[in-house]
Design a protein around this motif. Structure first.
Motif, PDB file in Angstrom:
ATOM      1  N   ASP A 185      63.190  41.211 -61.247  1.00  0.00           N
ATOM      2  CA  ASP A 185      61.833  41.169 -60.685  1.00  0.00           C
ATOM      3  C   ASP A 185      61.789  40.351 -59.401  1.00  0.00           C
ATOM      4  O   ASP A 185      61.140  40.735 -58.426  1.00  0.00           O
ATOM      5  CB  ASP A 185      60.854  40.553 -61.701  1.00  0.00           C
ATOM      6  CG  ASP A 185      60.701  41.413 -62.940  1.00  0.00           C
ATOM      7  OD1 ASP A 185      61.138  42.574 -62.909  1.00  0.00           O
ATOM      8  OD2 ASP A 185      60.156  40.913 -63.938  1.00  0.00           O
TER       9      ASP A 185
ATOM     10  N   LYS B  73      64.248  39.698 -57.369  1.00  0.00           N
ATOM     11  CA  LYS B  73      65.002  40.385 -56.325  1.00  0.00           C
ATOM     12  C   LYS B  73      64.205  41.546 -55.726  1.00  0.00           C
ATOM     13  O   LYS B  73      64.352  41.889 -54.550  1.00  0.00           O
ATOM     14  CB  LYS B  73      66.315  40.923 -56.921  1.00  0.00           C
ATOM     15  CG  LYS B  73      67.513  40.698 -56.013  1.00  0.00           C
ATOM     16  CD  LYS B  73      68.803  41.080 -56.691  1.00  0.00           C
ATOM     17  CE  LYS B  73      69.317  42.397 -56.164  1.00  0.00           C
ATOM     18  NZ  LYS B  73      70.219  43.109 -57.068  1.00  0.00           N
ATOM     19  N   ALA B  74      63.360  42.151 -56.540  1.00  0.00           N
ATOM     20  CA  ALA B  74      62.604  43.323 -56.086  1.00  0.00           C
ATOM     21  C   ALA B  74      61.459  42.944 -55.153  1.00  0.00           C
ATOM     22  O   ALA B  74      60.863  43.805 -54.519  1.00  0.00           O
ATOM     23  CB  ALA B  74      62.059  44.095 -57.293  1.00  0.00           C
ATOM     24  N   ARG B  75      61.140  41.665 -55.080  1.00  0.00           N
ATOM     25  CA  ARG B  75      60.013  41.262 -54.244  1.00  0.00           C
ATOM     26  C   ARG B  75      60.364  39.963 -53.521  1.00  0.00           C
ATOM     27  O   ARG B  75      59.788  38.922 -53.804  1.00  0.00           O
ATOM     28  CB  ARG B  75      58.797  41.096 -55.160  1.00  0.00           C
ATOM     29  CG  ARG B  75      57.518  40.726 -54.495  1.00  0.00           C
ATOM     30  CD  ARG B  75      57.014  41.746 -53.498  1.00  0.00           C
ATOM     31  NE  ARG B  75      55.810  41.194 -52.945  1.00  0.00           N
ATOM     32  CZ  ARG B  75      54.648  41.159 -53.573  1.00  0.00           C
ATOM     33  NH1 ARG B  75      54.505  41.721 -54.746  1.00  0.00           N
ATOM     34  NH2 ARG B  75      53.639  40.575 -53.017  1.00  0.00           N
ATOM     35  N   PRO B  76      61.355  40.022 -52.589  1.00  0.00           N
ATOM     36  CA  PRO B  76      61.825  38.791 -51.949  1.00  0.00           C
ATOM     37  C   PRO B  76      60.839  38.196 -50.945  1.00  0.00           C
ATOM     38  O   PRO B  76      60.773  36.975 -50.820  1.00  0.00           O
ATOM     39  CB  PRO B  76      63.120  39.212 -51.249  1.00  0.00           C
ATOM     40  CG  PRO B  76      63.040  40.689 -51.118  1.00  0.00           C
ATOM     41  CD  PRO B  76      62.096  41.206 -52.150  1.00  0.00           C
TER      42      PRO B  76
END
Ligand code: HEM
Ligand code: SF4
Ligand code: FES
Lengths: 249, 223
Positions: free
Chosen positions: B90, B92-95
């Motif tokens: 999660d 990593k998906a929204r840095p």
């Protein structure tokens, strides 16, 4: 109206971006948000500056091309698409922050434009039916119970804009994927691929680097088409059913 | 099937839901058992002894207890490993965060990760304190749990750790129970209110029931 805009500017995918401040004047409250940006761009072009790149197409709220996170909310303060958002939702003298969709699966191409082809690849993984094409068949040939038709239609409303991904703190595409899975899985036309569809689309969603669902509900609040959070519950149910069936084969 | 489940974000979430519900079931039983502290040392210690003889003569002494312990360890490990892996995915998906922040989801929803870490640490301390006695204050006495509980809750830090953890537990269950229903596909529009109510009742009951023990010792009702 006179407004201060703080807009994300980024030359290309590899460049670093930053917020830039602009003043716009003479904005009518009847203008759409995109027309307001058109006004800004006309001024920028006259000054010889690079206009702000943003996505749009139909400007009727049906194509899903427009995006923008406005003051921290995907598609802005109203529950509609950015193209259908009007300047009457703002006040004279407001400062408005405009940012692109943020998710690692949606890389920025330029300014406010992001690459949403990851959603297309989720569709390619199973968001279709394999019925023969050709002339439209007689509508009454395949009876569909009214509640099923309504359920399918509610989910078919998804325009693939990606606001759900942009709003999600995990950058998850669960609401989008569930809308597409539920739309086809409830219909007799979608029955032959009922199991492979949900398994393949979820697998593609994972491969694209979207996050997972923690049920915060931000997606459903942002969705301009009102796809409900419980769609994700329905997809989870389909997924578990498919995983069990696949194991028996 | 196991591969399909473990390799998918939806499947791993199912592992969290099932392991979470197993732990929840155990906690309800554990909470009810703990309340026997209010009926005196004799009844409480007899109950603790009974836990070791459940299922006899079919089961040998402590077999049932160990069976439960194994199931719980598997549940805790599966839950924590899935939580860690899903959370990493999660994040990593929204840095990139938005420059313009807006108020986020409810407190219980936002605290699942940190609350979970607090619970994990608590479980370790709790076992070292009252099961093995490794970090127990005062002499730990095997088979005399009533006295051991009194010792723990006679220290200020014992009370603080325990009460903070139980508040975290309440928040975790409040979002967790409802979430598990959605993950397992059991939620629906018509059932949503009922599920949220049950989640709140479970959270409140467990938190209050567990905290009643240190409160009893602190107020001198249990002595
Ligand atoms: C080892 C300590 C623990 C950790 C690290 C942990 C962590 C987490 C995390 C990160 C979530 C996901 C939150 C979300 O998706 O929004 C979660 C969900 C959950 N937890 Fe825990 N937790 C722990 C202990 C417990 C305990 C003791 C229970 C027993 C009541 C429990 C029950 C649940 C339930 C039912 C869920 C919902 C699963 C789902 O969303 O489908 N957890 N936990
Ligand atoms: S579910 Fe809603 S927010 Fe997500 S892509 Fe479809 S229309 Fe846009
Ligand atoms: S431009 Fe088509 S939906 Fe907004």
């Amino acid at each position: 109206m006179k407004l201060t805009l703080r807009v994300w500017r980024q030359k290309n995918a590899d460049a670093d971006g930053a917020m830039s401040t602009y003043e716009v004047d003479g904005i009518s409250s009847d203008m759409s948000f995109l027309e307001m940006l058109d006004t800004l761009n006309e001024e920028l072009i006259l000054k010889g500056e690079d206009p702000v790149a943003f996505d749009h197409d139909c400007r009727e709220g049906i194509c899903g091309a427009c995006s923008l996170v406005i003051n921290g909310e995907a598609h802005g303060p109203e529950r509609t698409t950015t193209c259908q958002l009007h300047m009457r939702s703002f006040k004279d003298g407001d400062t408005i922050d405009i940012e692109p969709w943020r998710a690692s699966a949606f890389p920025v191409i330029k300014d406010l434009v992001v690459d949403r082809s990851a959603l297309d690849r989720i569709i390619q993984a199973g968001g279709y039916i394999t019925a023969p094409t050709g002339a439209a068949p007689e509508a009454h040939a395949t009876p569909v119970p009214k509640p099923d038709a309504d359920f399918a239609f509610e989910h078919a409303e998804c325009i693939g804009c990606g606001a759900c991904v942009a709003a999600c703190p995990n950058g998850a595409a669960m609401l989008f994927t569930s809308a597409k899975v539920n739309h086809l899985n409830v219909l007799p036309q979608g029955a032959p691929e009922r199991e492979t569809r949900v398994l393949d689309m979820v697998a593609q969603m994972d491969d694209e680097g979207f996050g997972g669902c923690t049920l915060t509900g931000e997606c459903a609040t942002a969705c301009p088409k009102g796809i409900p959070l419980v769609s994700i519950t329905s997809m989870n149910k389909e997924w578990l059913r498919a995983a069990r069936k696949a194991a028996k084969r | 099937m196991a591969r399909t489940v473990w390799d998918s974000s939806v499947g791993k979430k199912t592992v969290m839901a099932v392991s979470g519900l197993i732990m929840l079931l155990y906690l309800v039983a554990h909470m009810i058992g703990n309340l026997k502290i209010y009926f005196g040392a004799e009844e409480f210690n007899r109950y603790a002894h009974w836990l070791r003889t459940v299922g006899e003569p079919f089961m040998h002494y402590e077999w049932t207890l160990w069976l439960i312990r194994v199931v719980l360890v598997v549940a805790v490990v599966a839950h924590a490993v899935s939580a860690y892996q899903l959370s990493r995915r999660d994040i990593k998906a929204r840095p990139d965060k938005y420059v313009h922040k807006k108020p986020r989801a409810s407190y219980a929803t936002r605290t699942m990760r940190w609350g979970g870490v607090i619970l994990g640490l608590f479980i370790v301390w709790h076992i070292l304190d009252l099961t093995t006695g490794t970090v127990h204050p005062g002499g730990f006495q095997e088979g005399r749990p009533y006295q051991n509980v009194l010792d723990t809750f006679s220290t200020w830090y014992g009370n603080v750790i325990y009460i903070v953890a139980m508040l975290a537990l309440g928040l975790h269950i409040r979002h967790g129970f409802w979430s598990a229903a959605q993950t397992l596909g059991a939620g629906s529009r018509t059932r949503d209110r009922a599920l949220k109510t049950v989640a709140n009742i479970l959270a409140l009951l467990l938190t209050a029931g567990f905290i009643a023990v240190p409160v009893g010792v602190m107020t001198g009702v249990v002595s």
